[in-house]
Scaffold this active site. Structure first.
Site, short mmCIF file in Angstrom:
data_model
loop_
_atom_site.label_atom_id
_atom_site.label_comp_id
_atom_site.label_asym_id
_atom_site.label_seq_id
_atom_site.Cartn_x
_atom_site.Cartn_y
_atom_site.Cartn_z
N ASP A 160 -1.27 0.93 13.98
CA ASP A 160 -1.89 -0.38 14.09
C ASP A 160 -2.42 -0.53 15.52
O ASP A 160 -1.73 -0.17 16.47
CB ASP A 160 -0.89 -1.49 13.80
CG ASP A 160 -0.46 -1.53 12.34
OD1 ASP A 160 -0.97 -0.72 11.55
OD2 ASP A 160 0.41 -2.35 12.01
N ASP B 178 -1.97 -7.82 -0.03
CA ASP B 178 -0.94 -8.28 0.89
C ASP B 178 -0.31 -9.54 0.29
O ASP B 178 -1.01 -10.53 0.06
CB ASP B 178 -1.53 -8.58 2.26
CG ASP B 178 -2.23 -7.35 2.85
OD1 ASP B 178 -1.76 -6.23 2.60
OD2 ASP B 178 -3.23 -7.53 3.57
#
Length: 244
Positions: free
Chosen positions: A9, A131
């Protein structure tokens, strides 16, 4: 055998992890994501999941340069997500070396655009990002919850041709509290043909073994690596890291 996909990330060009998607709960692990990617490749991994967290927050790709460096300096098959909102964004991701892109918010807010991309680029290059928070699909860097329920949301896009889904249980992400195995089993029971990538909460090799035993096809994990919770050499010996 479960497919192993380490994650990187990115915020401000650095390798970071958030807790439950909260940008105020950020830990910086390394200054160079490309160097981390090279280390993963040297260990034997074939796949890599890269998330442009700046892009997710800004609603357009920010870290294409980091993606380009990873793709040119390794042979990893990279899937890239975060901030892909327009035709220009998706083209930028592919031009920077992404083999696949993960798209979530647009599938909620502009379904026709997502289906258009699916037709244009093909199901092998498009990963649907799902998500989940409290059973609903979240969007825009997990800052907003939609009214979409997970299973009907997936059904709609499986019917449109989606083959691969990256499903993150937000309450688990970055917590090292164990994955939402029950949720992933529900998805696989409903859609056994799906290549489901589980994401969120992995804290140990035992967690990965449990997902494998539950029949989950693939897993993304990051924080457990950076926190030293997983012996990657031992993991590599247990599992074959073959690309999709």
């Amino acid at each position: 055998m479960i497919e192993l996909i380490p994650a990187i990330d990115i915020i401000d060009g650095q390798c970071v992890r958030l807790t439950k998607g909260d940008y105020d709960q950020k830990t910086v692990y390394r200054d160079s994501p490309a160097e981390v990617a090279k280390e993963f490749e040297q260990l034997g991994f074939k796949r890599l999941h890269v998330v442009d967290l700046d892009g997710a927050k800004s609603k357009h790709i920010v870290n294409a340069g980091v993606l380009r460096r990873i793709s040119t300096e390794t042979h990893l098959t990279v899937d890239f997500g975060g901030g892909i909102k327009t035709d220009e964004d998706i083209e930028k991701a592919f031009e920077a070396g992404a083999a696949m892109v993960t798209v979530g918010s647009i599938a909620v807010t502009q379904p026709e655009l997502f289906v258009g991309w699916l037709k244009k680029y093909g199901a092998d290059r498009m990963i649907l990002g799902a998500d989940v928070r409290n059973g609903k699909i979240s969007i825009n860097g997990w800052k907003e919850d939609s009214t979409e329920d997970l299973l009907p949301f997936l059904r709609k896009y499986i019917d449109a041709g989606v083959k691969t889904v990256l499903c993150t249980e937000i309450s688990k992400d970055g917590t090292l509290a164990g994955p939402a195995t029950g949720l992933y089993q529900q998805v696989m029971a409903a859609y056994p043909q799906l290549h489901l990538i589980a994401s969120g909460g992995v804290s140990s090799i035992d967690d990965i073994k449990a997902l494998d035993k539950a029949g989950i096809p693939a897993v993304v994990f990051g924080k457990a690596i950076y926190e030293g919770r997983i012996d990657l050499n031992a993991l590599i010996k247990m599992y074959s890291c073959t690309p999709v």
